[in-house]
Design a protein around this motif. Sequence first.
Motif, PDB file in Angstrom:
ATOM      1  N   GLN A  45      40.753  37.291  45.720  1.00 37.19           N
ATOM      2  CA  GLN A  45      42.118  36.769  45.758  1.00 37.19           C
ATOM      3  C   GLN A  45      42.672  36.579  44.339  1.00 37.19           C
ATOM      4  O   GLN A  45      43.841  36.857  44.074  1.00 37.19           O
ATOM      5  CB  GLN A  45      42.163  35.444  46.539  1.00 37.19           C
ATOM      6  CG  GLN A  45      42.029  35.599  48.052  1.00 37.19           C
ATOM      7  CD  GLN A  45      40.607  35.913  48.480  1.00 37.19           C
ATOM      8  OE1 GLN A  45      39.646  35.489  47.832  1.00 37.19           O
ATOM      9  NE2 GLN A  45      40.452  36.658  49.550  1.00 37.19           N
ATOM     10  N   THR A  90      51.447  37.104  46.669  1.00 43.24           N
ATOM     11  CA  THR A  90      50.524  36.000  46.493  1.00 43.24           C
ATOM     12  C   THR A  90      51.261  34.822  45.875  1.00 43.24           C
ATOM     13  O   THR A  90      52.052  35.001  44.948  1.00 43.24           O
ATOM     14  CB  THR A  90      49.354  36.402  45.579  1.00 43.24           C
ATOM     15  OG1 THR A  90      48.710  37.552  46.122  1.00 43.24           O
ATOM     16  CG2 THR A  90      48.332  35.279  45.452  1.00 43.24           C
ATOM     17  N   GLU A 130      48.369  34.556  50.625  1.00 43.47           N
ATOM     18  CA  GLU A 130      48.725  35.956  50.406  1.00 43.47           C
ATOM     19  C   GLU A 130      49.285  36.518  51.704  1.00 43.47           C
ATOM     20  O   GLU A 130      48.699  36.337  52.780  1.00 43.47           O
ATOM     21  CB  GLU A 130      47.518  36.785  49.972  1.00 43.47           C
ATOM     22  CG  GLU A 130      47.869  38.260  49.776  1.00 43.47           C
ATOM     23  CD  GLU A 130      46.669  39.120  49.472  1.00 43.47           C
ATOM     24  OE1 GLU A 130      46.761  40.336  49.690  1.00 43.47           O
ATOM     25  OE2 GLU A 130      45.645  38.580  49.013  1.00 43.47           O
ATOM     26  N   ASP A 171      43.678  39.874  42.928  1.00 41.50           N
ATOM     27  CA  ASP A 171      44.980  40.251  43.483  1.00 41.50           C
ATOM     28  C   ASP A 171      46.110  39.562  42.720  1.00 41.50           C
ATOM     29  O   ASP A 171      47.127  40.180  42.399  1.00 41.50           O
ATOM     30  CB  ASP A 171      45.063  39.874  44.971  1.00 41.50           C
ATOM     31  CG  ASP A 171      44.198  40.770  45.844  1.00 41.50           C
ATOM     32  OD1 ASP A 171      43.781  41.845  45.363  1.00 41.50           O
ATOM     33  OD2 ASP A 171      43.928  40.391  46.996  1.00 41.50           O
ATOM     34  N   GLN A 172      45.924  38.278  42.458  1.00 44.07           N
ATOM     35  CA  GLN A 172      46.932  37.530  41.704  1.00 44.07           C
ATOM     36  C   GLN A 172      47.093  38.101  40.296  1.00 44.07           C
ATOM     37  O   GLN A 172      48.217  38.268  39.812  1.00 44.07           O
ATOM     38  CB  GLN A 172      46.540  36.055  41.605  1.00 44.07           C
ATOM     39  CG  GLN A 172      46.827  35.232  42.838  1.00 44.07           C
ATOM     40  CD  GLN A 172      46.678  33.741  42.555  1.00 44.07           C
ATOM     41  OE1 GLN A 172      46.487  33.327  41.416  1.00 44.07           O
ATOM     42  NE2 GLN A 172      46.783  32.942  43.601  1.00 44.07           N
ATOM     43  N   SER A 229      52.543  43.337  49.036  1.00 43.74           N
ATOM     44  CA  SER A 229      51.582  42.247  49.015  1.00 43.74           C
ATOM     45  C   SER A 229      52.117  41.142  48.120  1.00 43.74           C
ATOM     46  O   SER A 229      52.554  41.405  47.000  1.00 43.74           O
ATOM     47  CB  SER A 229      50.226  42.746  48.511  1.00 43.74           C
ATOM     48  OG  SER A 229      49.264  41.699  48.533  1.00 43.74           O
TER      49      SER A 229
END
Length: 323
Positions: free
Chosen positions: A81, A227, A316, A84-85, A225
């Motif tokens: 995660q 976040t 997310e 992803d950020q 996507s």
Amino acid sequence: MPTSNWSRTDNFIKNAANKSYIGAKGIFNALDTKLYGGIADPDILAFYNDFHPLNTTFNTNYAIWDGLRSTGISKTLGVMQLLDQLSSTKIKAWDIAIQGVYVNTSTQYVNLLPHHRAPFQTGTIEKRVAALVNLIAAIGTDASLATVKTGVSAFLLQLQTAIAAQSTQITGIDTSITNLETSSNAASDEAFGIFGSFLTKFKATPKLIDIYMPVSFLQNIMQVSFTMTLKFMKVKKVFKRKLDPAKQKLRGTNVGTFAVKGYFTNGLTDQLAAGDLYITMPANTTDDYDLTAAGYTDTKRHFYVENVGIIDASVEIAIMVEN
């Protein structure tokens, strides 16, 4: 040698695929389906036979990567995660802040981000940690970027803490990232080659290429996507988008100790009206949700999330296309 980049020699498929693995999946699967629809033509059959195994490999690696993003969710934000950020919201915000001080053609900017955002968006975990360390060192004592340095340092500490907590999984995560990037690049290269072959095949009628290429995915390169961190009882707008409930779902990941609501409105308000539909994302879960269950209609395209707990939640939201 040319002094400027010529966009016509850029692999535009790879550029689009590198923006998001979720988006790449949509691009490759759409191309695969379109090529299969034309296999009565021997040339198209040959293109399909070359591309299909690469698409299958990508989807296999995507499933492994996606599974790792959905496991080991706990009160502490996981490595996947955080990556992803880093690749989306974090490096984008830092880059914009730096460009607010130094123009991106300046020596100062190049010293700070010599390869722009790429080192923060691709590569192994070790390489991304190194990119953060290098950025902090490059900022040094520059007072005009003190806020950026504080943010990067805080994120690095958070990532290092998560890495330590998930030490037994790191090798698997690194392998999944490497395999996914390798298969994405291979599929992009083959797709670009097929496009070149189409230019030869349809040189007198180039619009026929539209039949076989995933034009809608490549022309509408939108963020898929999102976040964010949600504060106590706060509502946040995620996106406005026309979607297809028959083909698309929302994948919600809630890293927190309390549930998070998600719902669509007409955009004139961010509040639910009595009787309006909404989805509930339980604490520490990843799941797929139907758009209509969240209240989506042609007149309600604005999606919001609300933290109903007293502790911050990291959320997310991904727009998924079903095969």
